[in-house]
Design a protein around this motif. Structure first.
Motif, PDB file in Angstrom:
ATOM      1  N   VAL A  12       0.861  -1.186   0.000  1.00 37.08           N
ATOM      2  CA  VAL A  12       0.000   0.000   0.000  1.00 37.08           C
ATOM      3  C   VAL A  12       0.896   1.235   0.000  1.00 37.08           C
ATOM      4  CG1 VAL A  12      -1.727   1.291   1.296  1.00 37.08           C
ATOM      5  CG2 VAL A  12      -1.828  -1.207   1.259  1.00 37.08           C
ATOM      6  N   PHE A  13       0.645   2.155  -0.926  1.00 33.56           N
ATOM      7  CA  PHE A  13       1.374   3.426  -0.942  1.00 33.56           C
ATOM      8  C   PHE A  13       0.478   4.494  -0.318  1.00 33.56           C
ATOM      9  CE2 PHE A  13       3.065   1.137  -4.679  1.00 33.56           C
ATOM     10  CZ  PHE A  13       4.413   1.153  -4.358  1.00 33.56           C
ATOM     11  N   GLY A  14       1.089   5.374   0.454  1.00 35.88           N
ATOM     12  CA  GLY A  14       0.305   6.486   1.004  1.00 35.88           C
ATOM     13  C   GLY A  14       0.291   6.451   2.526  1.00 35.88           C
ATOM     14  N   ALA A  40      -3.708   0.935  -3.016  1.00 36.84           N
ATOM     15  CA  ALA A  40      -3.422  -0.479  -2.748  1.00 36.84           C
ATOM     16  C   ALA A  40      -2.906  -1.077  -4.044  1.00 36.84           C
ATOM     17  CB  ALA A  40      -4.697  -1.182  -2.288  1.00 36.84           C
ATOM     18  N   ALA A  41      -1.584  -1.150  -4.198  1.00 36.48           N
ATOM     19  CA  ALA A  41      -0.993  -1.611  -5.463  1.00 36.48           C
ATOM     20  C   ALA A  41      -1.093  -3.138  -5.587  1.00 36.48           C
ATOM     21  CB  ALA A  41       0.462  -1.175  -5.557  1.00 36.48           C
ATOM     22  N   VAL A  42      -0.849  -3.841  -4.469  1.00 31.81           N
ATOM     23  CA  VAL A  42      -0.967  -5.309  -4.468  1.00 31.81           C
ATOM     24  C   VAL A  42      -1.768  -5.712  -3.229  1.00 31.81           C
ATOM     25  CG1 VAL A  42       0.287  -7.501  -4.300  1.00 31.81           C
ATOM     26  CG2 VAL A  42       1.192  -5.668  -5.735  1.00 31.81           C
ATOM     27  N   GLY A  59      -1.646  -8.764 -16.551  1.00 35.95           N
ATOM     28  CA  GLY A  59      -2.677  -7.813 -16.131  1.00 35.95           C
ATOM     29  C   GLY A  59      -2.518  -6.507 -16.878  1.00 35.95           C
ATOM     30  N   LEU A  60      -3.561  -5.689 -16.865  1.00 36.43           N
ATOM     31  CA  LEU A  60      -3.499  -4.409 -17.564  1.00 36.43           C
ATOM     32  C   LEU A  60      -2.611  -3.437 -16.792  1.00 36.43           C
ATOM     33  CD1 LEU A  60      -7.209  -3.927 -18.642  1.00 36.43           C
ATOM     34  CD2 LEU A  60      -5.286  -4.799 -19.989  1.00 36.43           C
ATOM     35  N   SER A  61      -2.347  -2.311 -17.422  1.00 39.36           N
ATOM     36  CA  SER A  61      -1.548  -1.277 -16.784  1.00 39.36           C
ATOM     37  C   SER A  61      -2.197  -0.856 -15.461  1.00 39.36           C
ATOM     38  CB  SER A  61      -1.465  -0.093 -17.744  1.00 39.36           C
ATOM     39  OG  SER A  61      -0.732   0.916 -17.156  1.00 39.36           O
ATOM     40  N   GLY A  62      -1.373  -0.781 -14.414  1.00 40.21           N
ATOM     41  CA  GLY A  62      -1.898  -0.347 -13.120  1.00 40.21           C
ATOM     42  C   GLY A  62      -2.450  -1.476 -12.261  1.00 40.21           C
ATOM     43  N   SER A  63      -2.415  -2.718 -12.777  1.00 38.76           N
ATOM     44  CA  SER A  63      -3.002  -3.818 -11.994  1.00 38.76           C
ATOM     45  C   SER A  63      -2.095  -4.279 -10.848  1.00 38.76           C
ATOM     46  CB  SER A  63      -3.346  -5.001 -12.912  1.00 38.76           C
ATOM     47  OG  SER A  63      -2.204  -5.442 -13.597  1.00 38.76           O
ATOM     48  N   GLY A  64      -0.835  -3.835 -10.852  1.00 33.55           N
ATOM     49  CA  GLY A  64       0.044  -4.149  -9.722  1.00 33.55           C
ATOM     50  C   GLY A  64       1.197  -5.089 -10.034  1.00 33.55           C
ATOM     51  N   LYS A  65       1.397  -5.388 -11.320  1.00 36.12           N
ATOM     52  CA  LYS A  65       2.413  -6.379 -11.711  1.00 36.12           C
ATOM     53  C   LYS A  65       3.831  -5.957 -11.289  1.00 36.12           C
ATOM     54  CE  LYS A  65       1.498  -5.827 -16.095  1.00 36.12           C
ATOM     55  NZ  LYS A  65       0.565  -4.699 -16.075  1.00 36.12           N
ATOM     56  N   SER A  66       4.196  -4.721 -11.645  1.00 31.38           N
ATOM     57  CA  SER A  66       5.576  -4.294 -11.365  1.00 31.38           C
ATOM     58  C   SER A  66       5.822  -4.179  -9.866  1.00 31.38           C
ATOM     59  CB  SER A  66       5.871  -2.944 -12.017  1.00 31.38           C
ATOM     60  OG  SER A  66       5.663  -3.037 -13.386  1.00 31.38           O
ATOM     61  N   THR A  67       4.820  -3.727  -9.144  1.00 29.06           N
ATOM     62  CA  THR A  67       4.984  -3.628  -7.690  1.00 29.06           C
ATOM     63  C   THR A  67       5.202  -5.019  -7.105  1.00 29.06           C
ATOM     64  OG1 THR A  67       3.510  -1.724  -7.725  1.00 29.06           O
ATOM     65  CG2 THR A  67       3.889  -2.757  -5.595  1.00 29.06           C
ATOM     66  N   LEU A  68       4.426  -5.973  -7.592  1.00 29.21           N
ATOM     67  CA  LEU A  68       4.580  -7.357  -7.120  1.00 29.21           C
ATOM     68  C   LEU A  68       5.996  -7.850  -7.423  1.00 29.21           C
ATOM     69  CD1 LEU A  68       3.304  -9.955  -6.000  1.00 29.21           C
ATOM     70  CD2 LEU A  68       2.565 -10.508  -8.304  1.00 29.21           C
TER      71      LEU A  68
HETATM   72  N1  LIG Z   1       5.718   4.511  -5.698  1.00 25.79           N
HETATM   73  C1  LIG Z   1       4.389   4.585  -5.842  1.00 25.79           C
HETATM   74  N2  LIG Z   1       3.656   5.479  -5.150  1.00 25.79           N
HETATM   75  C2  LIG Z   1       2.320   5.561  -5.271  1.00 25.79           C
HETATM   76  N3  LIG Z   1       1.592   4.745  -6.068  1.00 25.79           N
HETATM   77  C3  LIG Z   1       2.271   3.827  -6.782  1.00 25.79           C
HETATM   78  C4  LIG Z   1       3.694   3.691  -6.710  1.00 25.79           C
HETATM   79  N4  LIG Z   1       4.069   2.675  -7.547  1.00 25.79           N
HETATM   80  C5  LIG Z   1       2.940   2.201  -8.106  1.00 25.79           C
HETATM   81  N5  LIG Z   1       1.860   2.889  -7.657  1.00 25.79           N
HETATM   82  C6  LIG Z   1       0.460   2.648  -8.019  1.00 25.79           C
HETATM   83  O1  LIG Z   1       0.169   1.290  -7.765  1.00 25.79           O
HETATM   84  C7  LIG Z   1      -0.684   0.743  -8.768  1.00 25.79           C
HETATM   85  C8  LIG Z   1      -0.022  -0.454  -9.417  1.00 25.79           C
HETATM   86  O2  LIG Z   1       1.097  -0.015 -10.168  1.00 25.79           O
HETATM   87  P1  LIG Z   1       2.104  -0.990 -10.939  1.00 25.79           P
HETATM   88  O3  LIG Z   1       3.150  -0.144 -11.592  1.00 25.79           O
HETATM   89  O4  LIG Z   1       2.567  -2.045 -10.020  1.00 25.79           O
HETATM   90  O5  LIG Z   1       1.128  -1.622 -12.015  1.00 25.79           O
HETATM   91  P2  LIG Z   1       1.519  -2.398 -13.352  1.00 25.79           P
HETATM   92  O6  LIG Z   1       0.483  -3.455 -13.509  1.00 25.79           O
HETATM   93  O7  LIG Z   1       2.932  -2.826 -13.314  1.00 25.79           O
HETATM   94  O8  LIG Z   1       1.306  -1.269 -14.436  1.00 25.79           O
HETATM   95  P3  LIG Z   1       2.235  -0.931 -15.718  1.00 25.79           P
HETATM   96  O9  LIG Z   1       2.054  -2.089 -16.662  1.00 25.79           O
HETATM   97  O10 LIG Z   1       1.634   0.343 -16.227  1.00 25.79           O
HETATM   98  O11 LIG Z   1       3.624  -0.781 -15.207  1.00 25.79           O
HETATM   99  C9  LIG Z   1      -0.960   1.891  -9.738  1.00 25.79           C
HETATM  100  O12 LIG Z   1      -2.178   2.477  -9.390  1.00 25.79           O
HETATM  101  C10 LIG Z   1       0.191   2.844  -9.503  1.00 25.79           C
HETATM  102  O13 LIG Z   1      -0.190   4.160  -9.788  1.00 25.79           O
END
Ligand SMILES: Nc1ncnc2c1ncn2[C@@H]1O[C@H](COP(=O)(O)OP(=O)(O)OP(=O)(O)O)[C@@H](O)[C@H]1O
Length: 387
Positions: A12-14, A40-42, A59-68
């Motif tokens: 969770v960011f924030g 809530a990224a993941v 998953g689509l953009s923003g679904s949380g893949k990179s954070t995971l």
């Molecule tokens: N450092 C951060 N601070 C605040 N919010 C973040 C941060 N990193 C990611 N997020 C948010 O967390 C959510 C998931 O982001 P993430 O980059 O993991 O998704 P993703 O599936 O990898 O998307 P993409 O394919 O666009 O990279 C998004 O809403 C993003 O805005």
């Protein structure tokens, strides 16, 4: 032991992330938290990756893949949950130990090749080893070998800008392979490539994987890519894993309409296998072949079949035999024993729409006529496992 294990991971960011996790545990979703100014990224991600597997996160953009992914290599600390690598809790390691694990056991391959423009291809491939402090002679030997593996022998002394996009990505892959890391984390690694080159890289990765048997976590937003590469696929939406399974699981029994909507564009004939669509042999016993022989035993079925295939054979390879004969294709196990049959009509039926989450492969009415001789009670179709 699993090579990698994610246990109830949250990020969770924030503000007040712990409080946000409790709300999520109580059933809150992303939108409710967003109102509080947190993202809530993941959310509650759990899965295991076995040695030698390619595990795809789709998953689509923003679904949380990179954070995971960044939590899996310890670049981001989970708000809650654990990451176990070979049983070792990454989240509990001291920063120094974590750096050691990251530089020796885990390699990343990024979307934008991340090559140094003023280093030769060989030096770029050797970069990870340089970071590890490997002596120069050994670095050169291992990087040269890795470049050979990725089909770049002869390009060692070139500059990155002399290479095409696909070749540059292979240098990125060679860099990851040269370090001998057990775990490769690939973040949209092929997404910047033209479709044909992308397909070529996918083939090459699968080919390399047969020999090297690395453990790979591959991130993509493309379901076709996920299905070509993944032994198992996690589909993410709004921070949650909404389905975890094989390509066939996802195609045959999508967990919900969201997942089903992705499967519309997938070439089902290349993903589904004979093993997933076959009916049990008893369903054709007692019927008569084109030549007028009654099928009584597995041997009769094998003798009459226009082709005999294994369970792993893609459905697309069954069209030829089915178009030349009305008799069912025979499916055998590794020892040549009859384990199933695929009549032509069944082949056409399964290439139709994906099933609704509530349906099971057994209840497709359209299939029943094709293979039944037991009064409609059971068409003998093998159940496809759902995770
Ligand atoms: N450092 C951060 N601070 C605040 N919010 C973040 C941060 N990193 C990611 N997020 C948010 O967390 C959510 C998931 O982001 P993430 O980059 O993991 O998704 P993703 O599936 O990898 O998307 P993409 O394919 O666009 O990279 C998004 O809403 C993003 O805005």
């Amino acid at each position: 032991m699993s090579r990698l294990q994610a246990e109830n991971l949250y990020k969770v960011f924030g503000r007040r992330p712990d409080q946000a996790v409790r709300k999520l545990e109580d059933g809150a979703d992303r939108d409710e938290l967003r109102a509080d100014g947190t993202t809530a990224a993941v959310i509650d991600a759990s899965f295991t990756v076995e040695p030698g597997q390619i595990f795809v996160v789709m998953g689509l953009s923003g679904s949380g893949k990179s954070t995971l992914l960044r939590m899996l290599n310890g670049l981001l600390e989970p708000t809650a949950g654990r990451v176990l690598f070979d049983g070792q809790d990454l989240t509990a390691l001291a920063p120094r130990e974590l750096r050691h694990v990251r530089s020796t056991k885990i390699s990343m391959v990024f979307q934008h090749f991340a090559l140094f423009p003023h280093r030769s291809v060989l030096d770029n491939a050797a970069y990870g080893l340089e970071v590890q402090g490997v002596p120069k002679a050994e670095r050169i030997e291992r990087a040269t070998e890795a470049l050979q593996l990725t089909g770049l022998a002869g390009w060692e002394n070139s500059w990155p800008d002399e290479l095409s996009g696909g070749m540059q990505q292979r240098v990125g892959l060679a860099r990851a392979l040269a370090t001998d890391a057990d775990l490769l984390l690939m973040d949209e690694s092929f997404s910047a490539l033209d479709p044909l080159i992308r397909r070529d890289m996918q083939d090459q990765l699968l080919e390399l994987q047969k020999r090297l048997k690395k453990t790979i976590v591959f991130i993509t937003h493309d379901l076709n890519e996920a299905m070509r590469l993944g032994d198992r696929i996690a589909v993410m939406r709004d921070g949650r894993i909404v389905q975890l399974g094989t390509a066939e699981d996802i195609l045959v029994t999508p967990a919900n309409d969201y997942v089903a909507s992705f499967t519309q564009d997938v070439d089902r004939s290349r993903v589904l296998t004979a093993g997933a669509i076959m009916a049990e042999p008893h369903t054709v016993m007692g019927s008569t072949t084109e030549a007028g022989t009654e099928l009584r035993t597995p041997q009769d079925v094998l003798a009459a079949a226009p082709a005999t295939v294994e369970e792993s054979t893609p459905v697309i390879e069954l069209f030829g035999p089915c178009s030349t004969s009305a008799d069912p294709v025979a499916v055998t196990d590794g020892k040549g024993r009859l384990v199933g049959v695929v009549p032509g009509s069944r082949l056409l039926a399964v290439l139709g729409d994906p099933m609704k989450p509530t349906e099971s492969p057994q209840v497709k009415a359209s299939d029943n006529d094709a293979v039944q001789n037991d009064g409609g009670k059971n068409d003998g179709v093998k159940k496809v496992a759902r995770v």
